[in-house]
Design a protein around this motif. Structure first.
Motif, mmCIF file in Angstrom:
data_model
loop_
_atom_site.group_PDB
_atom_site.id
_atom_site.type_symbol
_atom_site.label_atom_id
_atom_site.label_comp_id
_atom_site.label_asym_id
_atom_site.label_seq_id
_atom_site.Cartn_x
_atom_site.Cartn_y
_atom_site.Cartn_z
ATOM 1 N N VAL A 64 -109.150 -58.665 -66.302
ATOM 2 C CA VAL A 64 -109.971 -59.757 -66.811
ATOM 3 C C VAL A 64 -111.246 -59.797 -65.974
ATOM 4 C CG1 VAL A 64 -108.824 -61.499 -65.353
ATOM 5 C CG2 VAL A 64 -110.021 -62.213 -67.446
ATOM 6 N N SER A 65 -112.374 -60.068 -66.640
ATOM 7 C CA SER A 65 -113.653 -60.119 -65.928
ATOM 8 C C SER A 65 -114.510 -61.241 -66.496
ATOM 9 C CB SER A 65 -114.389 -58.787 -66.058
ATOM 10 O OG SER A 65 -114.677 -58.512 -67.418
ATOM 11 N N ILE A 66 -115.535 -61.605 -65.712
ATOM 12 C CA ILE A 66 -116.476 -62.631 -66.142
ATOM 13 C C ILE A 66 -117.879 -62.052 -65.984
ATOM 14 C CG2 ILE A 66 -116.575 -63.736 -63.860
ATOM 15 C CD1 ILE A 66 -116.745 -66.451 -65.421
ATOM 16 N N ASN A 67 -118.728 -62.303 -66.979
ATOM 17 C CA ASN A 67 -120.100 -61.794 -66.977
ATOM 18 C C ASN A 67 -121.027 -62.876 -67.510
ATOM 19 O OD1 ASN A 67 -119.813 -58.836 -66.261
ATOM 20 N ND2 ASN A 67 -118.338 -59.041 -67.904
ATOM 21 N N CYS A 68 -122.335 -62.680 -67.293
ATOM 22 C CA CYS A 68 -123.290 -63.685 -67.735
ATOM 23 C C CYS A 68 -124.645 -63.056 -68.005
ATOM 24 C CB CYS A 68 -123.423 -64.782 -66.682
ATOM 25 S SG CYS A 68 -123.862 -64.170 -65.042
ATOM 26 N N GLY A 69 -125.483 -63.799 -68.708
ATOM 27 C CA GLY A 69 -126.849 -63.380 -69.000
ATOM 28 C C GLY A 69 -127.390 -64.131 -70.201
ATOM 29 N N ASP A 70 -128.703 -64.283 -70.276
ATOM 30 C CA ASP A 70 -129.377 -64.920 -71.411
ATOM 31 C C ASP A 70 -128.806 -66.295 -71.755
ATOM 32 O OD1 ASP A 70 -131.115 -62.740 -71.741
ATOM 33 O OD2 ASP A 70 -129.657 -61.694 -73.012
ATOM 34 N N GLY A 131 -125.657 -74.135 -71.393
ATOM 35 C CA GLY A 131 -126.266 -75.440 -71.688
ATOM 36 C C GLY A 131 -127.462 -75.730 -70.803
ATOM 37 N N GLY A 132 -127.977 -74.675 -70.157
ATOM 38 C CA GLY A 132 -129.128 -74.838 -69.276
ATOM 39 C C GLY A 132 -128.795 -75.490 -67.947
ATOM 40 N N VAL A 133 -127.493 -75.575 -67.620
ATOM 41 C CA VAL A 133 -127.055 -76.259 -66.400
ATOM 42 C C VAL A 133 -126.304 -75.285 -65.495
ATOM 43 C CG1 VAL A 133 -125.633 -78.161 -65.512
ATOM 44 C CG2 VAL A 133 -126.828 -78.410 -67.696
ATOM 45 N N GLU A 134 -126.624 -75.320 -64.211
ATOM 46 C CA GLU A 134 -125.895 -74.505 -63.236
ATOM 47 C C GLU A 134 -124.491 -75.075 -63.068
ATOM 48 O OE1 GLU A 134 -126.066 -73.954 -58.474
ATOM 49 O OE2 GLU A 134 -127.936 -73.516 -59.526
ATOM 50 N N LYS A 135 -123.493 -74.185 -63.168
ATOM 51 C CA LYS A 135 -122.098 -74.611 -63.058
ATOM 52 C C LYS A 135 -121.272 -73.555 -62.345
ATOM 53 C CE LYS A 135 -121.816 -77.328 -67.325
ATOM 54 N NZ LYS A 135 -121.073 -77.528 -68.572
ATOM 55 N N PHE A 136 -120.022 -73.926 -62.095
ATOM 56 C CA PHE A 136 -119.027 -73.003 -61.586
ATOM 57 C C PHE A 136 -118.183 -72.553 -62.777
ATOM 58 C CE2 PHE A 136 -120.333 -75.538 -58.061
ATOM 59 C CZ PHE A 136 -120.398 -74.636 -57.009
ATOM 60 N N CYS A 158 -117.008 -68.508 -59.810
ATOM 61 C CA CYS A 158 -118.353 -68.050 -59.466
ATOM 62 C C CYS A 158 -119.370 -69.086 -59.926
ATOM 63 C CB CYS A 158 -118.639 -66.684 -60.083
ATOM 64 S SG CYS A 158 -118.552 -66.637 -61.858
ATOM 65 N N ARG A 159 -120.539 -69.028 -59.320
ATOM 66 C CA ARG A 159 -121.623 -69.951 -59.651
ATOM 67 C C ARG A 159 -122.626 -69.228 -60.537
ATOM 68 N NH1 ARG A 159 -124.550 -71.501 -54.728
ATOM 69 N NH2 ARG A 159 -126.497 -71.192 -55.772
ATOM 70 N N ILE A 160 -122.999 -69.840 -61.640
ATOM 71 C CA ILE A 160 -123.918 -69.222 -62.590
ATOM 72 C C ILE A 160 -125.008 -70.239 -62.922
ATOM 73 C CG2 ILE A 160 -124.145 -68.270 -64.926
ATOM 74 C CD1 ILE A 160 -121.271 -67.195 -64.580
ATOM 75 N N SER A 161 -126.258 -69.775 -62.902
ATOM 76 C CA SER A 161 -127.396 -70.663 -63.161
ATOM 77 C C SER A 161 -127.454 -71.043 -64.638
ATOM 78 C CB SER A 161 -128.708 -69.979 -62.755
ATOM 79 O OG SER A 161 -129.034 -68.981 -63.705
ATOM 80 N N GLY A 162 -128.288 -72.028 -64.935
ATOM 81 C CA GLY A 162 -128.460 -72.471 -66.314
ATOM 82 C C GLY A 162 -129.045 -71.394 -67.213
ATOM 83 N N SER A 163 -129.778 -70.443 -66.630
ATOM 84 C CA SER A 163 -130.343 -69.353 -67.429
ATOM 85 C C SER A 163 -129.367 -68.193 -67.596
ATOM 86 C CB SER A 163 -131.639 -68.851 -66.787
ATOM 87 O OG SER A 163 -131.377 -68.287 -65.515
#
Length: 170
Positions: A64-70, A131-136, A158-163
């Motif tokens: 299992v993995s977590i990714n982010c972007g856009d 949602g444009g909000v930094e969250k964990f 992990c911490r991910i920015s709103g962007s």
């Protein structure tokens, strides 16, 4: 002719030795040892089996993995390897929280997806907007192989920015 026969026998011996090492390694290594296990969650399962006590599956390896972007975050579960045919039921979940939480139980389930059989090499993904909000964020996978009990794996929070920019593991 004799040299060809000797070379062929050597190649067969090397192949047999490599096959033996591969099978021995699969039997002796826990395929999911890199992922943290959490407390028992028997109250959240619909089957009568024990949960939270992972039994070693010798011929199926899941990740299992977590990714982010856009502006998005997504969790992906993958059937990395299955030696013999198996039915692999998988539920992939994505949790978030405005503040750091030590467990997914203190976070909000944002998105989930499931499949009744995740074949080898295939993935299943669920995604959500930041949602444009930094969250964990945390990705979690629940799975059941054939008639076995439900088991689970999860990523670290992990911490991910709103962007949608990855800011690091906690």
């Amino acid at each position: 002719m004799k040299r060809t026969k000797i070379l062929r026998n050597i190649m067969l011996a090397v192949f047999a030795a490599l096959f033996f090492v591969l099978i021995s390694g699969a039997i002796m290594v826990k395929p999911y040892s890199a992922y943290a296990q959490t407390e028992d969650e028997a109250n959240q399962t619909t089957d009568a089996g024990e949960e939270g006590t992972p039994s070693e599956r010798l011929f199926t390896q899941l990740s299992v993995s977590i990714n982010c972007g856009d502006g998005k975050v997504w969790a992906t579960a993958k059937n990395d390897f299955t030696l013999f045919p198996s039915t692999v039921v998988v539920i992939v979940q994505l949790y978030s929280s405005d503040t750091y939480a030590e467990s997914y139980e203190q976070m909000t389930l944002v998105s989930a997806n499931s499949t009744s059989d995740l074949d080898m090499g295939n993935t299943i993904t669920t995604e959500a907007s930041t949602g444009g909000v930094e969250k964990f964020w945390l990705a979690r996978m629940r799975y059941k192989i054939d008639n076995g009990s439900w088991e689970y794996r999860q990523t670290a929070a992990c911490r991910i920015s709103g962007s949608g920019e990855f800011l690091g593991y906690v």
